[in-house]
Design a protein around this motif. Structure first.
Motif, short mmCIF file in Angstrom:
data_model
loop_
_atom_site.label_atom_id
_atom_site.label_comp_id
_atom_site.label_asym_id
_atom_site.label_seq_id
_atom_site.Cartn_x
_atom_site.Cartn_y
_atom_site.Cartn_z
N ARG A 265 0.82 -1.20 0.00
CA ARG A 265 0.00 0.00 0.00
C ARG A 265 0.87 1.26 0.00
N LYS A 266 0.32 2.31 -0.61
CA LYS A 266 0.87 3.66 -0.53
C LYS A 266 2.28 3.77 -1.12
N GLN A 267 2.53 3.00 -2.16
CA GLN A 267 3.75 3.20 -2.94
C GLN A 267 3.42 4.19 -4.06
N SER A 268 3.55 5.48 -3.79
CA SER A 268 3.10 6.47 -4.78
C SER A 268 3.96 7.72 -4.82
N GLN A 269 5.06 7.76 -4.05
CA GLN A 269 5.85 8.98 -3.97
C GLN A 269 6.78 9.17 -5.16
N ASN A 270 7.00 8.11 -5.93
CA ASN A 270 7.94 8.16 -7.04
C ASN A 270 7.20 7.89 -8.35
N VAL A 271 7.67 8.45 -9.45
CA VAL A 271 7.01 8.23 -10.74
C VAL A 271 7.11 6.78 -11.18
N HIS A 272 8.02 6.02 -10.59
CA HIS A 272 8.18 4.61 -10.93
C HIS A 272 7.62 3.69 -9.84
N SER A 273 6.75 4.19 -9.01
CA SER A 273 6.24 3.39 -7.89
C SER A 273 5.22 2.36 -8.36
N GLN A 274 5.34 1.16 -7.80
CA GLN A 274 4.37 0.09 -8.07
C GLN A 274 4.12 -0.69 -6.79
N GLY A 297 -0.74 -0.39 -9.54
CA GLY A 297 -1.00 -1.52 -8.66
C GLY A 297 -0.13 -2.71 -8.99
N ILE A 298 -0.29 -3.26 -10.20
CA ILE A 298 0.51 -4.40 -10.67
C ILE A 298 1.07 -4.04 -12.05
N TYR A 299 2.40 -4.14 -12.18
CA TYR A 299 3.07 -3.83 -13.44
C TYR A 299 3.73 -5.11 -13.96
N ILE A 300 3.41 -5.50 -15.20
CA ILE A 300 3.91 -6.75 -15.78
C ILE A 300 4.65 -6.42 -17.07
N GLN A 301 5.93 -6.75 -17.11
CA GLN A 301 6.74 -6.45 -18.29
C GLN A 301 7.52 -7.69 -18.71
N ASN A 311 -6.73 -11.11 -6.81
CA ASN A 311 -6.06 -9.95 -6.24
C ASN A 311 -7.05 -8.79 -6.15
N LEU A 312 -6.90 -7.97 -5.11
CA LEU A 312 -7.71 -6.76 -4.98
C LEU A 312 -6.87 -5.56 -5.38
N VAL A 313 -7.28 -4.89 -6.45
CA VAL A 313 -6.54 -3.76 -7.01
C VAL A 313 -7.37 -2.52 -6.69
N LEU A 314 -6.92 -1.76 -5.71
CA LEU A 314 -7.80 -0.78 -5.06
C LEU A 314 -7.15 0.60 -4.98
N ARG A 315 -7.85 1.60 -5.49
CA ARG A 315 -7.47 3.01 -5.33
C ARG A 315 -6.05 3.31 -5.82
N ASN A 316 -5.64 2.70 -6.90
CA ASN A 316 -4.37 3.02 -7.53
C ASN A 316 -4.59 4.02 -8.67
N TYR A 317 -3.53 4.71 -9.09
CA TYR A 317 -3.67 5.57 -10.26
C TYR A 317 -3.89 4.71 -11.50
#
Length: 464
Positions: A265-274, A297-301, A311-317
């Motif tokens: 939760r709350k990984q949002s301070q950086n432009v690369h946060s996930q 929330g979830i980044y897949i590359q 998975n619960l993907v909640l209130r992410n950008y």
């Protein structure tokens, strides 16, 4: 009569304000308790009265148990025989203020147990508070304050690292130095890392080339990556909590790994946060996680043939983002209150089926809780803000919603869930797993609502 009513209302307001102040006090007390606990664990910064620990270790025979008397001991120490060293419920402290590069505790014999001790490592850079170069070593109940690394394992198999507290530390008068990792493994297989608390370091738990490792029930705060792992085939990252990091879990170059039951939760301070980042991940399971309030929330590359389920993907950008990811199964996940629910670039043949999308108003004619209409993820808003970020100000405005509904360009290529759920799946991670912080907010909200009702009733009585 009027004065009595006014005095009564003022009394009610005073009571409510006292209650709200009490809640605020409790919150502040909780924070100060954590700070005080951390301060209390920080040990003396002088070796003037410290007892050298190395002679005590040298005098012991292999297999002995050393129960240290309360007090401060000086390091560094080198343990090269099988011993159990107990710090007497953390009343014994090992202090290492030696030259830069000196490890506080170096373990080079199999089967050693080091428990219930405070360790303060004043050296920064690559030096560790504890470094293990042997098998079947147990580190338990340690309170580690380090200016560099916390616990390091090198070619050390079948270790147990449990219930330790690891924090960053700056000696008085010293520069900040370079933060190391809390727990750092290289080429160390079959290790159990469980119920540790790590904060303010570089990466909380760093694993490289360490197969069949279990990372379970750890608490990871204010780090670069909560869990950072590469080439750890057959490992499990389960039931961990990560908050205020750049990324909760970065999983790279692995096969047959389980990422389950975590809350990031709350990984949002950086432009690369996930919340969870998967890079070059194959045939792995990402299930029953909660990712809330992150930039992504979830980044897949460049990952394929994985299962992402419940998975619960909640209130992410951005809820979930695919980039050059193919052949993944994405089903029975819940998307709630995300700004952008999903993005996909260069990603084909991903099976997206049976997920819950809170922004979708489906139609269930058969009563099986599955919509008879498919849900196509409209890329209009995503494409618009990529060209001009200022349009984010109009998110969910009537005009933006109208334009989005009118946009149908290339709809056959949109990511589509052919059978979206009408409600969250019973087996999915629930919003109740997302932490206790919402409870206080709800209580304060109800108190404010109650105050408003009292005020409205009172004003009505005055008019009468």
């Amino acid at each position: 009569m009027f004065i009595n009513k006014r005095n009564h209302l003022l009394s009610v307001i005073k009571v409510l304000l006292l209650m709200m102040a009490g809640l605020l006090f409790i919150s502040l007390y909780h924070c100060s308790t954590i700070s005080a606990e951390t301060t209390a664990e920080t040990t003396a910064e002088t070796t003037a009265d410290a007892i050298p620990l190395q002679p005590i270790i040298d005098a012991a025979r292999s297999g002995e148990v050393i129960m240290l008397a309360p007090g401060t001991y000086s390091g560094p120490v080198h343990i090269d025989k099988r011993l159990t060293i107990n710090g007497n419920n953390n009343r014994a402290t090992l202090l290492n203020t030696s030259a830069e590069g000196q490890i506080a505790v170096l373990i080079r014999a199999d089967g050693i147990q080091l428990t219930n001790m405070n360790i303060q490592q004043n050296n920064d850079g690559e030096s560790a508070a504890v470094q293990v170069e042997a098998d079947r070593v147990t580190l338990s109940g340690l309170a580690v304050h380090t200016a560099g690394f916390g616990i390091v394992l090198r070619e050390a198999n079948s270790g147990v690292i449990t219930k330790n507290k690891i924090r960053w530390f700056i000696p008085k008068g010293a520069a900040s130095g370079t933060r190391g990792n809390g727990i750092d493994l290289y080429n160390s297989h079959g290790t159990e890392i469980k119920e540790n608390k790590i904060a303010y370091l570089r990466d909380g738990i760093y694993l490289e080339n360490s197969r069949n490792t279990v990372v379970d029930q750890n608490e990871l705060f204010y780090l670069r990556y909560g869990v950072h792992c590469m080439y750890i085939n057959g490992s499990k990252i389960i039931n961990n909590v990560g908050e205020y990091n750049i990324t909760g879990a970065m999983v790279m170059g692995v096969t047959d790994v389980v990422v389950s039951g975590n809350s990031f939760r709350k990984q949002s301070q950086n432009v690369h946060s996930q919340g969870i980042l998967l890079y070059d991940v194959r045939t792995s399971s990402i299930v029953n996680n909660v990712v809330e309030g992150n930039r992504v929330g979830i980044y897949i590359q460049q990952s394929s043939n994985n299962i992402l389920q419940n998975n619960l993907v909640l209130r992410n950008y951005i809820g979930i983002q695919f980039e050059d990811a193919e052949g993944n199964r994405f089903q029975r996940n819940g998307f709630v209150a995300n700004v952008i629910e999903a993005q996909a670039t260069g990603s084909r043949d991903n099976e997206m089926n049976g997920n819950y999308w809170d922004s979708f108003e489906g139609l269930d004619l058969t009563g099986d809780d599955v919509s008879d209409l498919p849900y196509a993820i409209n890329p209009f808003y995503q494409q618009l803000i990529s060209k001009n970020a200022a349009y984010q100000l109009f998110f969910q405005s009537p005009g933006m919603t109208f334009l989005s509904d009118m946009y149908t360009n290339g709809k056959s290529q949109w990511s589509t869930d052919p059978a979206p759920l009408m409600q969250l799946a019973a087996g999915a991670a629930t919003e109740g797993q997302t932490g206790d912080g919402q409870g206080t907010v709800m209580v304060v909200g109800w108190l404010l609502l109650f105050l408003s009702v009292i005020s409205i009733i009172y004003m009505g009585v005055l008019r009468i």
